[in-house]
Design a protein around this motif. Structure first.
Motif, PDB file in Angstrom:
ATOM      1  N   UNK A 174       0.911  -1.162   0.135  1.00  0.00           N
ATOM      2  CA  UNK A 174      -0.248   0.065  -0.209  1.00  0.00           C
ATOM      3  C   UNK A 174       0.841   1.218  -0.068  1.00  0.00           C
ATOM      4  N   UNK A 185       3.858   1.456  -1.169  1.00  0.00           N
ATOM      5  CA  UNK A 185       4.420   1.708  -2.496  1.00  0.00           C
ATOM      6  C   UNK A 185       3.589   2.021  -3.811  1.00  0.00           C
ATOM      7  N   UNK A 186       2.327   1.683  -3.387  1.00  0.00           N
ATOM      8  CA  UNK A 186       1.353   2.023  -4.428  1.00  0.00           C
ATOM      9  C   UNK A 186       0.982   3.546  -4.115  1.00  0.00           C
ATOM     10  N   UNK A 187       0.928   4.002  -2.928  1.00  0.00           N
ATOM     11  CA  UNK A 187       0.789   5.412  -2.555  1.00  0.00           C
ATOM     12  C   UNK A 187       1.880   6.168  -3.408  1.00  0.00           C
ATOM     13  N   UNK A 188       3.239   5.798  -3.499  1.00  0.00           N
ATOM     14  CA  UNK A 188       4.187   6.193  -3.981  1.00  0.00           C
ATOM     15  C   UNK A 188       4.155   6.479  -5.537  1.00  0.00           C
ATOM     16  N   UNK A 246       1.966   9.368  -6.971  1.00  0.00           N
ATOM     17  CA  UNK A 246       2.728  10.907  -6.736  1.00  0.00           C
ATOM     18  C   UNK A 246       2.948  11.419  -5.453  1.00  0.00           C
ATOM     19  N   UNK A 247       2.781  10.353  -4.401  1.00  0.00           N
ATOM     20  CA  UNK A 247       2.783  11.024  -3.136  1.00  0.00           C
ATOM     21  C   UNK A 247       4.567  10.999  -2.846  1.00  0.00           C
ATOM     22  N   UNK A 248       4.495  12.070  -1.677  1.00  0.00           N
ATOM     23  CA  UNK A 248       6.300  11.763  -1.290  1.00  0.00           C
ATOM     24  C   UNK A 248       6.139  10.681  -0.175  1.00  0.00           C
ATOM     25  N   UNK A 249       7.463  10.591   0.139  1.00  0.00           N
ATOM     26  CA  UNK A 249       7.497   9.561   1.349  1.00  0.00           C
ATOM     27  C   UNK A 249       6.722   9.937   2.587  1.00  0.00           C
ATOM     28  N   UNK A 255       4.293  12.119   2.796  1.00  0.00           N
ATOM     29  CA  UNK A 255       2.822  12.193   2.697  1.00  0.00           C
ATOM     30  C   UNK A 255       2.469  10.537   2.956  1.00  0.00           C
ATOM     31  N   UNK A 256       3.000   9.710   2.537  1.00  0.00           N
ATOM     32  CA  UNK A 256       2.789   8.208   2.381  1.00  0.00           C
ATOM     33  C   UNK A 256       2.603   7.946   3.904  1.00  0.00           C
ATOM     34  N   UNK A 273      -0.428   9.623   5.583  1.00  0.00           N
ATOM     35  CA  UNK A 273      -1.706   9.555   5.163  1.00  0.00           C
ATOM     36  C   UNK A 273      -2.094   7.995   4.926  1.00  0.00           C
ATOM     37  N   UNK A 274      -0.946   6.985   5.016  1.00  0.00           N
ATOM     38  CA  UNK A 274      -1.132   5.677   4.854  1.00  0.00           C
ATOM     39  C   UNK A 274      -0.531   4.913   6.125  1.00  0.00           C
ATOM     40  N   UNK A 282      -6.767   1.738  -0.686  1.00  0.00           N
ATOM     41  CA  UNK A 282      -6.404   2.295   0.824  1.00  0.00           C
ATOM     42  C   UNK A 282      -7.762   1.994   1.614  1.00  0.00           C
ATOM     43  N   UNK A 320      -8.734   2.351   4.785  1.00  0.00           N
ATOM     44  CA  UNK A 320      -9.242   3.578   5.603  1.00  0.00           C
ATOM     45  C   UNK A 320      -9.843   4.577   4.701  1.00  0.00           C
ATOM     46  N   UNK A 332      -6.822  10.467  -4.022  1.00  0.00           N
ATOM     47  CA  UNK A 332      -5.359  10.677  -3.557  1.00  0.00           C
ATOM     48  C   UNK A 332      -4.263  10.959  -4.223  1.00  0.00           C
ATOM     49  N   UNK A 351      -1.904  14.771  -3.894  1.00  0.00           N
ATOM     50  CA  UNK A 351      -0.528  14.539  -3.753  1.00  0.00           C
ATOM     51  C   UNK A 351       0.313  15.572  -4.622  1.00  0.00           C
TER      52      UNK A 351
END
Lengths: 261, 348
Positions: free
Chosen positions: A165, A167-170, A173-176, A178-179, A182-183, B84, B86, B95, B99
């Protein structure tokens, strides 16, 4: 088949009995303490300013320590859960040291780093903070002995968050950073909250380390000890009843809130 | 658009060895292979989730092998468990927009949700979604990310057949709208129905890359032939017939009747060899397809005999040795082949 079930129910019976004995071992002393204390003595203890101050001091210093040290404990727990680095096992072992050493020894060790001659003691004095015989010292002593509970619970919580999850967030476009916020943190939150409650609880009931750093101002465990040694069992029990009741109310409430969430 | 140049890596029990392929803009590239050959690992290495030990990955002329995940601009969708848990459906789709600190997030989420058919599910949380809805949300989130290359890891595997068909339609639509897709699967039907290019993966290597027709008609290795198990695979045109529930599949002037709900246009026809019977004279019965042809080959199969008959195109029939002897079949003999319209599987 019949015999199997008979054996199984016999096993259940034995286990239920053994478990019951253990529960009795925990409940009986507390129940005895409550039953052998008169309402009047408890009422007097509740009304005593000294008792009120000690209970309040225990609660807020432990909470302050928990909040303050969570800023360090949560990042460390995340690193321990997610990253591989040299001497990681050693770091995990270091985290557990406060659990295994005698708490009076822990108090002496903490005292060593906060006296006027120490770096921390001198640094604190520059900002007008005294540690010895002061709530600041109590916070450090409580945090020292209780911090493993938060780190371990948070580490287990982060480890249970699927790395996929993050890695998917990355890839989205999320920064580490933000990951993490938020995750990882929201998904590990239940475990972190458990660790938070445990650390707070363990901290506020600490006696051995606290009494070495600060006999005064008195936390509730120190006051109970003082009443016991100076006036005997009869005078210490009401204070113990008050403190145990406050602890139980807080923890039952927190557990219910946690369960509801 | 994307060039995978000689990449290798080892992760746990999986290993990729000298993988090479090229995907052009607008391609639907399906990587087909049995479980455990490293298909997912390959996708993860392209997305940057797993580091490669050698080789290069080039996207739009830019080397991305050493780039961080968030700089690769590639989306990945798994079989399950990638939303995700949650966050609501809306928050999941929003999301990537948050970002990038984009404006008009609500509007953009709605557009992506409408494109994937989940606009009425925005307030739900992932665990309440069906398998098909779940995948649609994952695709909507990838669309919202603005990436135009999607990596799909067995996206249809956990779906029932109705949802599978619906999602196939959606994937084809996304591909037509300009999304380049690399899709890994173990299911050849998925490959046939979606791909314009297929790569066969075997023991950590891509052993054959070609069009679906080429792959199935001329498998390069015994493994491919066995894995796919397809003998009668034809490309032609499908057309509905008036006053009939049958459709007509035309190939080189030969017209084959098929009972299918597939749409008209270019299509693939697949008939299992054991569905085709051979007779010395035309059969009467429920079969709608009867063709006269000449036997061009007779070969022993694992079970029974495979007889190849040229009816204008070659079809293979699997019969018993006993049947072959009683019909006195031999190469060059003229025979009739017969098969039911319902045994003709159409993919388009």
């Amino acid at each position: 088949m019949k015999r199997y079930f008979q054996n199984k129910s016999l096993l259940n019976l034995v286990f239920t009995f053994l478990g019951g004995v253990l529960l009795l071992f925990i409940i009986a002393p507390l129940a005895g303490m409550y039953l052998n204390t008169s309402f009047n003595s408890v009422h007097n203890a509740v009304g005593s300013e000294e008792v009120q101050a000690s209970v309040w001091l225990s609660l807020w210093t432990s909470m302050a320590g928990t909040i303050l040290f969570s800023f360090f404990a949560i990042p460390l727990a995340y690193l321990l859960a997610r990253k591989n680095f040299p001497f990681k096992s050693l770091v995990n072992g270091i985290v557990d040291i406060p659990i295994i050493i005698p708490h009076s020894a822990a108090g002496i060790a903490v005292l060593g780093i906060i006296t006027r001659d120490s770096f921390l003691g001198r640094a604190g004095e520059l900002f007008g903070i005294k540690f010895v015989g002061n709530p600041a010292g109590i916070i450090l002593a409580m945090a020292f002995v209780s911090i493993p509970f938060l780190i371990n619970a948070a580490r287990d919580g982060f480890a249970a968050v699927p790395e996929r999850l993050e890695k998917i967030a990355l890839t989205l476009d999320a920064s580490p950073t933000r990951v993490f916020f938020t995750i990882s943190l929201p998904l590990a939150w239940r475990s972190i909250l458990s660790g938070f409650i445990l650390m707070w609880a363990r901290g506020m009931s600490e006696f051995g380390a606290v009494i070495i750093i600060a006999y005064n101002p008195k936390t509730a465990p120190v006051l109970i000890f003082e009443r016991f040694t100076s006036y005997g069992l009869k005078y210490s029990v009401p204070v113990a009843v008050v403190f145990v009741t406050v602890c139980l109310i807080i923890f039952v409430t927190l557990r219910l809130i946690k369960k509801k969430n | 658009m994307l060039v995978v140049d000689n990449i290798s890596l080892k992760a746990g029990n999986f290993e990729l060895k000298n993988i090479n392929f090229r995907v052009d803009k607008g391609d639907y590239f399906v990587i087909l292979g049995i479980s455990g050959v490293g298909k997912s690992l390959l996708l993860e290495s392209i997305a940057g989730l797993t580091k490669i030990s050698s080789g290069e990955i080039i996207l739009r002329g830019r080397k991305i092998s050493d780039e961080k995940i968030q700089r690769r601009n590639i989306s990945i969708v798994y079989q399950d468990a990638d939303l995700f848990p949650h966050l609501t459906v809306f928050e999941n789709i929003a999301y990537p927009l948050h970002s990038r600190k984009e404006k008009n997030i609500k509007e953009k989420v709605l557009t992506a949700a409408e494109q994937t058919g989940i606009a009425d599910k925005l307030e739900r949380i992932p665990e309440t979604l069906s398998g098909g809805e779940y995948q649609r949300v994952a695709l909507a989130r990838s669309l919202a990310s603005g990436n135009d290359i999607f990596l799909l890891d067995e996206p249809l595997s956990s779906l029932d057949s109705k949802s599978k068909n619906e999602l196939r339609v959606l994937l084809r639509k996304l591909n037509r709208n300009g999304i380049t897709i690399i899709h890994v699967t173990h299911d050849y039907e998925e490959a046939v129905s979606l791909a314009n290019k297929i790569g066969i993966m075997e023991k950590g290597e891509i052993v054959h890359v070609a069009s679906p027709e080429e792959i199935f008609k001329h498998p390069k290795s015994e493994f491919v032939a066995q894995f796919i198990g397809i003998k009668n695979f034809l490309r032609g045109e499908l057309k509905a017939l008036r006053e009939s529930d049958l459709k007509e599949f035309s190939i080189d002037g030969i017209k084959i009747f098929s009972l299918t709900d597939a749409g008209d246009g270019e299509a693939f026809l697949l008939i299992q060899p054991d569905e085709i019977s051979i007779s010395n004279s035309v059969e009467s019965g429920s079969a709608r397809n009867h063709f006269k042809g000449k036997i061009t080959d007779i070969a022993r199969a694992k079970i029974g005999i495979e007889v190849t008959v040229d009816i204008g195109c070659e079809l293979i029939s699997l019969i018993s040795i006993d049947a072959m002897n009683s019909l006195e079949l031999k190469i060059g003999k003229e025979v009739w082949i017969n098969f039911k319209a319902s045994s003709c599987k159409i993919y388009n």
